[in-house]
Design a protein around this motif. Structure first.
Motif, PDB file in Angstrom:
ATOM      1  N   VAL A 144      -4.650  -5.137  -5.789  1.00 45.79           N
ATOM      2  CA  VAL A 144      -4.385  -6.534  -5.351  1.00 45.79           C
ATOM      3  C   VAL A 144      -3.935  -7.522  -6.186  1.00 45.79           C
ATOM      4  O   VAL A 144      -2.924  -7.974  -6.040  1.00 45.79           O
ATOM      5  N   LEU A 145      -4.695  -7.635  -7.341  1.00 45.68           N
ATOM      6  CA  LEU A 145      -4.033  -8.440  -8.492  1.00 45.68           C
ATOM      7  C   LEU A 145      -2.913  -7.962  -9.126  1.00 45.68           C
ATOM      8  O   LEU A 145      -1.933  -8.826  -9.177  1.00 45.68           O
ATOM      9  N   TYR A 193       0.410 -10.845   4.629  1.00 41.97           N
ATOM     10  CA  TYR A 193       0.926  -9.523   5.233  1.00 41.97           C
ATOM     11  C   TYR A 193       1.874  -8.649   4.342  1.00 41.97           C
ATOM     12  O   TYR A 193       1.786  -7.402   4.128  1.00 41.97           O
ATOM     13  N   LYS A 194       2.741  -9.254   3.294  1.00 43.88           N
ATOM     14  CA  LYS A 194       3.448  -8.522   2.335  1.00 43.88           C
ATOM     15  C   LYS A 194       2.419  -7.923   1.396  1.00 43.88           C
ATOM     16  O   LYS A 194       2.811  -6.728   0.901  1.00 43.88           O
ATOM     17  N   ILE A 195       1.506  -8.627   0.955  1.00 45.39           N
ATOM     18  CA  ILE A 195       0.316  -7.907   0.041  1.00 45.39           C
ATOM     19  C   ILE A 195      -0.190  -6.516   0.681  1.00 45.39           C
ATOM     20  O   ILE A 195      -0.175  -5.612   0.046  1.00 45.39           O
ATOM     21  N   THR A 196      -0.403  -6.797   2.019  1.00 45.47           N
ATOM     22  CA  THR A 196      -0.973  -5.520   2.559  1.00 45.47           C
ATOM     23  C   THR A 196       0.044  -4.455   2.642  1.00 45.47           C
ATOM     24  O   THR A 196      -0.201  -3.260   2.422  1.00 45.47           O
ATOM     25  N   GLN A 197       1.362  -4.761   2.974  1.00 43.92           N
ATOM     26  CA  GLN A 197       2.516  -3.617   2.872  1.00 43.92           C
ATOM     27  C   GLN A 197       2.529  -3.090   1.629  1.00 43.92           C
ATOM     28  O   GLN A 197       2.607  -1.737   1.273  1.00 43.92           O
ATOM     29  N   ASP A 198       2.479  -3.868   0.288  1.00 46.21           N
ATOM     30  CA  ASP A 198       2.606  -3.399  -0.959  1.00 46.21           C
ATOM     31  C   ASP A 198       1.548  -2.367  -1.084  1.00 46.21           C
ATOM     32  O   ASP A 198       1.626  -1.312  -1.760  1.00 46.21           O
ATOM     33  N   VAL A 199       0.267  -2.997  -0.717  1.00 45.60           N
ATOM     34  CA  VAL A 199      -1.084  -2.313  -1.155  1.00 45.60           C
ATOM     35  C   VAL A 199      -0.985  -0.792  -0.507  1.00 45.60           C
ATOM     36  O   VAL A 199      -1.244   0.143  -1.049  1.00 45.60           O
ATOM     37  N   ARG A 200      -0.309  -0.998   0.505  1.00 43.14           N
ATOM     38  CA  ARG A 200      -0.203   0.478   1.532  1.00 43.14           C
ATOM     39  C   ARG A 200       0.676   1.366   0.564  1.00 43.14           C
ATOM     40  O   ARG A 200       0.562   2.584   1.324  1.00 43.14           O
ATOM     41  N   GLN A 201       1.330   0.965  -0.326  1.00 44.54           N
ATOM     42  CA  GLN A 201       2.146   2.223  -0.725  1.00 44.54           C
ATOM     43  C   GLN A 201       1.436   3.036  -1.584  1.00 44.54           C
ATOM     44  O   GLN A 201       1.650   4.214  -2.054  1.00 44.54           O
ATOM     45  N   ALA A 202       0.090   2.612  -2.108  1.00 43.11           N
ATOM     46  CA  ALA A 202      -0.792   3.217  -2.934  1.00 43.11           C
ATOM     47  C   ALA A 202      -2.179   3.824  -2.163  1.00 43.11           C
ATOM     48  O   ALA A 202      -2.610   4.702  -2.557  1.00 43.11           O
TER      49      ALA A 202
END
Length: 107
Positions: free
Chosen positions: A14-15, A28-37
């Motif tokens: 997350v950081l 929401y954007k953080i969630t989408q970006d984290v979901r890439q991993a």
């Protein structure tokens, strides 16, 4: 993914995601970006964001978007220092694991 994601790794991810935008980014954007991993739900992410904010690693501000307030998260200096620690620890950890995996490939 078959591997469990511990709290420290989730904090680090997350950081890292939040650090990519100096102006900050929203949940929401953080969630989408984290979901890439890793696979993560918003209900899992928001307690992580609150904890990182409480620990002084993230700061928040609200901005209007499409007639509603959207909460943005921005990494702090303390958060950057914590991310740097996580990254150096990750390099050591992942290197050790990779060496074990590579050693197990011997026939």
């Amino acid at each position: 993914m078959v591997f469990n994601t511990g709290a420290a790794l989730l904090d680090a991810i997350v950081l890292a995601v939040v650090s990519h935008d100096a102006e900050g980014t929203y949940g929401y954007k953080i969630t989408q970006d984290v979901r890439q991993a890793i696979d993560i739900s918003e209900s899992t992410l928001y307690p992580v964001l609150r904890r990182l904010q409480k620990d002084g690693c993230l700061e928040t501000y609200d901005m209007e978007y499409a007639g509603r307030n959207r909460r943005y998260y921005r990494i702090t200096d303390a958060g950057t220092a914590q991310l740097n620690l996580y990254m150096s620890e990750w390099k050591i950890y992942s290197s050790k694991i990779s060496k074990l995996f590579e050693g197990s490939e011997r026939t």
